[in-house]
Structures are given as C-alpha cells and as structure tokens.
Design a protein around this motif. Structure first.
Motif, PDB file in Angstrom:
ATOM      1  N   ILE A 109       0.848  -1.207   0.000  1.00  0.00           N
ATOM      2  CA  ILE A 109       0.000   0.000   0.000  1.00  0.00           C
ATOM      3  C   ILE A 109       0.878   1.249   0.000  1.00  0.00           C
ATOM      4  N   ALA A 110       1.879   1.270   0.871  1.00  0.00           N
ATOM      5  CA  ALA A 110       2.748   2.466   0.950  1.00  0.00           C
ATOM      6  C   ALA A 110       3.416   2.729  -0.401  1.00  0.00           C
ATOM      7  N   ALA A 111       3.874   1.659  -1.046  1.00  0.00           N
ATOM      8  CA  ALA A 111       4.564   1.821  -2.341  1.00  0.00           C
ATOM      9  C   ALA A 111       3.592   2.335  -3.406  1.00  0.00           C
ATOM     10  N   LEU A 112       2.387   1.782  -3.438  1.00  0.00           N
ATOM     11  CA  LEU A 112       1.408   2.181  -4.467  1.00  0.00           C
ATOM     12  C   LEU A 112       0.880   3.597  -4.221  1.00  0.00           C
ATOM     13  N   VAL A 113       0.719   3.960  -2.952  1.00  0.00           N
ATOM     14  CA  VAL A 113       0.273   5.327  -2.645  1.00  0.00           C
ATOM     15  C   VAL A 113       1.291   6.328  -3.194  1.00  0.00           C
ATOM     16  N   ALA A 114       2.572   6.069  -2.937  1.00  0.00           N
ATOM     17  CA  ALA A 114       3.614   6.989  -3.433  1.00  0.00           C
ATOM     18  C   ALA A 114       3.585   7.035  -4.964  1.00  0.00           C
ATOM     19  N   LEU A 115       3.373   5.872  -5.578  1.00  0.00           N
ATOM     20  CA  LEU A 115       3.356   5.823  -7.046  1.00  0.00           C
ATOM     21  C   LEU A 115       2.164   6.593  -7.614  1.00  0.00           C
ATOM     22  N   ASN A 116       1.092   6.671  -6.844  1.00  0.00           N
ATOM     23  CA  ASN A 116      -0.134   7.311  -7.340  1.00  0.00           C
ATOM     24  C   ASN A 116      -0.243   8.793  -6.998  1.00  0.00           C
ATOM     25  N   GLU A 117       0.782   9.327  -6.356  1.00  0.00           N
ATOM     26  CA  GLU A 117       0.672  10.698  -5.859  1.00  0.00           C
ATOM     27  C   GLU A 117       0.343  11.701  -6.975  1.00  0.00           C
ATOM     28  N   ARG A 118       0.917  11.508  -8.169  1.00  0.00           N
ATOM     29  CA  ARG A 118       0.718  12.495  -9.241  1.00  0.00           C
ATOM     30  C   ARG A 118      -0.233  12.004 -10.335  1.00  0.00           C
ATOM     31  N   THR A 119      -0.887  10.864 -10.097  1.00  0.00           N
ATOM     32  CA  THR A 119      -1.674  10.241 -11.173  1.00  0.00           C
ATOM     33  C   THR A 119      -2.699  11.183 -11.793  1.00  0.00           C
ATOM     34  N   VAL A 120      -3.523  11.800 -10.951  1.00  0.00           N
ATOM     35  CA  VAL A 120      -4.615  12.619 -11.488  1.00  0.00           C
ATOM     36  C   VAL A 120      -4.055  13.820 -12.263  1.00  0.00           C
ATOM     37  N   SER A 121      -3.008  14.432 -11.732  1.00  0.00           N
ATOM     38  CA  SER A 121      -2.466  15.601 -12.462  1.00  0.00           C
ATOM     39  C   SER A 121      -1.820  15.169 -13.779  1.00  0.00           C
ATOM     40  N   LEU A 122      -1.281  13.959 -13.835  1.00  0.00           N
ATOM     41  CA  LEU A 122      -0.703  13.485 -15.109  1.00  0.00           C
ATOM     42  C   LEU A 122      -1.804  13.253 -16.144  1.00  0.00           C
ATOM     43  N   PHE A 123      -2.948  12.718 -15.710  1.00  0.00           N
ATOM     44  CA  PHE A 123      -4.072  12.552 -16.655  1.00  0.00           C
ATOM     45  C   PHE A 123      -4.606  13.910 -17.100  1.00  0.00           C
ATOM     46  N   ASP A 124      -4.712  14.849 -16.154  1.00  0.00           N
ATOM     47  CA  ASP A 124      -5.143  16.201 -16.545  1.00  0.00           C
ATOM     48  C   ASP A 124      -4.163  16.774 -17.569  1.00  0.00           C
ATOM     49  N   GLY A 125      -2.870  16.478 -17.349  1.00  0.00           N
ATOM     50  CA  GLY A 125      -1.833  16.956 -18.277  1.00  0.00           C
ATOM     51  C   GLY A 125      -2.016  16.379 -19.681  1.00  0.00           C
ATOM     52  N   TYR A 126      -2.403  15.118 -19.765  1.00  0.00           N
ATOM     53  CA  TYR A 126      -2.678  14.530 -21.097  1.00  0.00           C
ATOM     54  C   TYR A 126      -3.724  15.378 -21.823  1.00  0.00           C
ATOM     55  N   GLN A 127      -4.792  15.678 -21.079  1.00  0.00           N
ATOM     56  CA  GLN A 127      -5.887  16.415 -21.713  1.00  0.00           C
ATOM     57  C   GLN A 127      -5.408  17.804 -22.148  1.00  0.00           C
ATOM     58  N   GLN A 128      -4.651  18.459 -21.255  1.00  0.00           N
ATOM     59  CA  GLN A 128      -4.170  19.805 -21.587  1.00  0.00           C
ATOM     60  C   GLN A 128      -3.222  19.775 -22.781  1.00  0.00           C
ATOM     61  N   ASP A 129      -2.532  18.659 -22.965  1.00  0.00           N
ATOM     62  CA  ASP A 129      -1.571  18.566 -24.073  1.00  0.00           C
ATOM     63  C   ASP A 129      -2.235  18.107 -25.377  1.00  0.00           C
ATOM     64  N   GLY A 130      -3.550  17.943 -25.363  1.00  0.00           N
ATOM     65  CA  GLY A 130      -4.230  17.629 -26.618  1.00  0.00           C
ATOM     66  C   GLY A 130      -4.472  16.154 -26.877  1.00  0.00           C
ATOM     67  N   VAL A 131      -4.231  15.284 -25.868  1.00  0.00           N
ATOM     68  CA  VAL A 131      -4.619  13.870 -26.044  1.00  0.00           C
ATOM     69  C   VAL A 131      -6.147  13.834 -25.976  1.00  0.00           C
ATOM     70  N   ARG A 132      -6.786  13.279 -26.989  1.00  0.00           N
ATOM     71  CA  ARG A 132      -8.259  13.303 -27.031  1.00  0.00           C
ATOM     72  C   ARG A 132      -8.817  11.989 -26.504  1.00  0.00           C
ATOM     73  N   PHE A 133      -9.560  12.056 -25.400  1.00  0.00           N
ATOM     74  CA  PHE A 133     -10.169  10.844 -24.842  1.00  0.00           C
ATOM     75  C   PHE A 133     -11.371  11.218 -23.984  1.00  0.00           C
ATOM     76  N   GLU A 134     -12.242  10.235 -23.777  1.00  0.00           N
ATOM     77  CA  GLU A 134     -13.438  10.473 -22.954  1.00  0.00           C
ATOM     78  C   GLU A 134     -13.031  10.412 -21.486  1.00  0.00           C
ATOM     79  N   TYR A 135     -13.206  11.525 -20.775  1.00  0.00           N
ATOM     80  CA  TYR A 135     -12.644  11.676 -19.441  1.00  0.00           C
ATOM     81  C   TYR A 135     -13.734  12.205 -18.519  1.00  0.00           C
TER      82      TYR A 135
END
Ligand code: FAD
Length: 438
Positions: free
Chosen positions: A106-132
């Motif tokens: 759990i501790a390892a996965l929590v650290a790995l997920n710390e930036r997940t949502v902002s990275l997905f938001d970044g995809y959208q801001q960079d023009g990756v087109r997907f249903e979000y």
C-alpha cells in the motif's frame, strides 16, 4: 545523436512510455503484435483510482479463493493446475498474503499514485483526445462492517489527497437513485476519475504519432539480440529492429519476453470479464464498485460498462458464460432495474499480475539498456502515466532526483533476483552494469 528507443507493446503502459520518451526528445518506435489495440488496455473498467492503491495479495485472500472454489460464478477463482509456473506463482503470492507485505505494498502504491490525477489532466491539456469523467467514485456495501473495513484500507491514501467519505444507504441513494435498498453503506471518493479506455488508447497513439513516434503494428517480437549485457535489436518475423534502449511493455507476455532477454519475470494473467449495457435501463453518474460482489460499473457515453472477476491459471481469451452470469446476477441484486438477462458482446481481458501485487518498473537485471514496465494488475490504466515518468527519469539517468528514485525502488525487477521471491531459479546473467540510471 538522438537516442533510439524501441518499445514492445502498444497497450496503455507502452503508449504512456512512448508519449513520455518522445516528449523527452528520443526517437521512439513502438512494436506490437496486434494491428490495433487488443490487450487489456482497450477493454477494462477505465477507473483512475489512486484511492484503490492496494495490492491483490492481501491477508485472507487465498483462503477466500479456496472457499469460493466450488462456486462457478465466484468473483475470485484459482484454476487448479500443476503447470510449474502457475504453481510457483501461486505459492509465491500466498507468501505475500500477510499484513506486513500488504502494508508495504500500500505504501509503495500510494507513493506511485501521488501524481496520477495531475498526469491525466496533463494529457488532456496537451491535446490527447479521450473520454474523461471527473464525477468521482462510489463504493457501495450491504453492511456497514464491510464499508469500515475498506475505509481503514483507504486511510493511507488521504496523505495524497484521495479521501473516502462514509455514507449511509440513503445518502448513497441520494447520489445514485438506481441503487437498491440492499445497499446500507457507501464510500464517496470525490477525487477519482474514469475514462473510456479505448478512446484513451486511440488518443494517446494519435498524440504519439503527432510527436513523431513510429508504430509497427502486426509485428510479433520473437527474439531479443544482445552482445553481452547490451541489447542491440528485437526480431519480429524477418524484421530486425535496432535501438539504443528497449522497453518491454507487453502486458501478460512481458514475462516470456523478459525471458528472451535472459531474465524471465514472474508475470501471470489474472483474467477478467465484462460487457457494455446499452439498454438505458439503469442510469449512473459515478463509477460504482459493488463491494461484496467485486463488480465494477462505469458510466460511459451511451452505455454502462460492467466488469469483474479475477481468475488465475487461465490465459485464453474465451468468455466463460458462468463467470459472466455471476456479474449479471450481482448487478441485478444491487440495481433492481437492471435486467438479469444475457448481455451482448461480452469480452475477457488478461491483467498482468505479479506474485507481490506490485508492478515491475525499471532496468532488467543483467542488461544495461533494457527496461521493463509491466505487472500493473488491476491498476494498469491508473498507473501507466507515472510508470512512464519513472522510466523517463531512469533512462535520462537523473540520479539527483531522489524523490522519483525512492518511489521507484519497490518496483524494481531486481526484487525477483533475490532468494525467496518465487523467482530465485531465474538468476540474472551479464554484468548488471548500468548506464547512469537510477
Ligand atoms: C476486467 C478488467 C477491468 C480492469 N479495470 C481497470 C480499471 O478500471 N483501472 C485500471 O487502472 N486498470 C484496470 N484493469 C487493468 C488494466 O486493463 C491492465 O493493467 C492494463 O491494461 C495493462 O496494460 P499493458 O499495456 O501492460 O498491457 P496490454 O494492454 O495487454 O498491452 C500489451 C501489448 O503488448 C503486445 N504484445 C504482447 N507480446 C508481444 C510481442 N511478443 N511482440 C509485440 N507485441 C506484443 C500486445 O499485443 C498488447 O497490445 C482492468 C483489467 C481487466 C481485465
């Protein structure tokens, strides 16, 4: 001179890596057996759920599976098999079903997920087109006890801003009136997202092409050529594809592929099933987890996706009707208006599982320029962008980035070279000398 990266696998993990390495200025080629997306990445529940940062091997998990063995439609099933790789894998997973390893995971996965949502938001801001979708996630339960047990598991995720608010049955139905009175408690996780995974795969591939990534679809990699500890090319049929560095992101096939490079990783399939309901008989806004039944429901454009089941020891892609019936029966218990009738176009998908429930990310032991990105199990969509961030840092050799080095450490393939991890017979070959990686 621009470094040439060859990525094997155009699933979510390979695509996220291709996107990140292309952004880093590398000359990237992606090779995939399929003509278009065929792996687990195109058909899954599409949840982006850092709040579910829990490894599959958990205390009591295998006991539960054994009790469920007799039920043909159970959500968790271990197929009896004497295949040595299956037996070794399950024995190793059993060793990880303890509280200490679970909390470490759990501790390892929590650290790995710390930036997940902002990275997905970044995809959208960079023009990756997907249903979000940003509507959040609901877990619903028949008992308050089950809700509290999940809530305790989710407590470590609060550190990274992913909270789970407890709800009564009525509060759950205020949010989702389609849920029946059997639901007595829930957890609302407002930060979670969901996507249509097929649109994400297509959108990422298109954005990669815009960045100059070359795709070689319909090429199955059957050999990896090396000179000592340096890999020089992969072979796909008659075609030899050379590069300066290689990323193995072949989903459930990554174990066999890493074996071709001299270090077979213990990656086995965890089979799941799903279908899309387009009848419109039930409307939901949130992605919903039916807690006791372990069924995932995702509202997508014009349809509701249902997914579930974890079956070990089965690597074919056929759809077992009784497993599907289990999902349909559970859904109609929690959603009174959902018709318990056979559904059209069911599918099966193979999750790449590891015995400790953690992905494998990083340099392959014994090879100086081969990296692995696989074994993401139930969280491959969620974890793909951060996996790519780690690969990028390792390939650039950013030794000073201690944060990312610490985050990456529990996922190193090197952990399978140690004794007692279920892979000890697979000792690494070569010198293990690394370029300036982490
Ligand atoms: C029912 C179900 C529901 C799920 N729900 C979610 C969810 O809600 N959220 C989430 O985060 N995750 C979810 N997952 C898990 C997620 O789908 C996987 O973890 C993820 O898709 C794995 O991605 P991948 O890129 O590693 O593998 P894959 O998508 O399988 O891609 C691997 C690619 O490698 C290619 N390949 C393999 N061998 C070779 C070779 N030798 N040469 C060339 N190409 C090769 C394959 O053709 C394939 O395209 C779910 C999975 C299932 C089954």
């Amino acid at each position: 001179m621009t470094e040439k990266a060859v990525i094997v696998g155009a699933g979510m993990v390979g695509l996220a890596a291709a996107y990140r390495l292309a952004r880093d200025g590398l000359d990237v080629t992606v090779v995939d057996t399929a003509l278009s997306g065929s792996g687990a990445s195109t058909r899954n529940a599409g949840w982006i759920v850092p709040v579910m940062s829990t490894p599959v091997p958990a205390p009591g998990m295998l006991g539960k599976a054994l009790r469920w063995m007799a039920r043909r439609d159970s959500p968790l099933h271990i197929r009896p098999s004497l295949r040595p790789d299956h037996v070794r894998f399950m024995a190793s997973m059993l060793r990880h079903c303890n509280s200490r390893d679970y909390q470490h995971g759990i501790a390892a996965l929590v650290a790995l997920n710390e930036r997940t949502v902002s990275l997905f938001d970044g995809y959208q801001q960079d023009g990756v087109r997907f249903e979000y979708h940003r509507t959040g996630h609901l877990l619903v339960f028949r008992t308050r006890e089950a809700m509290h047990a999940h809530r305790a598991d989710f407590a470590p995720m609060e550190r990274i801003g992913h909270t789970a608010a407890a709800l009564s049955g009525d509060e759950v139905r205020d949010l989702e009136p389609a849920l029946g009175t059997c639901v007595r408690a829930g957890l609302r996780c407002a930060q979670e997202r969901h996507v249509d995974p097929a649109t994400l795969v297509t959108g990422l591939e298109q954005r990669c092409r815009d960045l100059g990534v070359r795709f070689l679809h319909g090429r199955h990699v059957t050999a990896i050529r090396s000179q000592g500890s340096l890999t020089t090319s992969v072979l796909a049929g008659d075609e030899e594809i050379g590069g300066d560095l290689f990323v193995l992101a072949a989903g459930v096939h990554s174990g066999a592929l890493s074996g071709l490079a001299g270090f077979p990783l213990p990656i086995q399939p965890g089979k799941g099933y799903g279908f899309d309901d387009t009848s419109g008989s039930v409307q939901l806004r949130h992605s919903v987890y039916l807690g006791e039944a372990k069924v995932a429901i995702t509202p997508l454009s014009g349809r509701l996706r249902f997914a579930g089941t974890m079956e070990f020891g089965n690597s074919d892609s056929t759809v077992a009707p009784h497993r599907l019936r289990g999902i349909i029966r559970s859904a109609s218990e929690y959603l009174p208006d959902f018709p318990p009738a056979p559904q059209q176009h069911p599918w099966a998908g193979l999750r790449p599982m590891t015995p400790d429930g953690l992905p494998v990310i990083g340099p392959l032991p014994g090879k100086d320029n081969v990296f692995v990105a696989s074994g993401h199990g139930m969280l491959g969509v969620t974890l793909a962008p951060m996996t790519a961030e780690i690969l990028s840092a390792q390939i650039k050799g950013e030794k000073h980035d201690s944060d990312i080095a610490n985050t990456a450490r529990p996922f190193s393939p090197q952990r399978f070279a140690r004794r007692g991890t279920g892979n000890q017979r697979f000792a690494p070959r070569g010198t293990g000398k690394r370029p300036a990686g982490l």
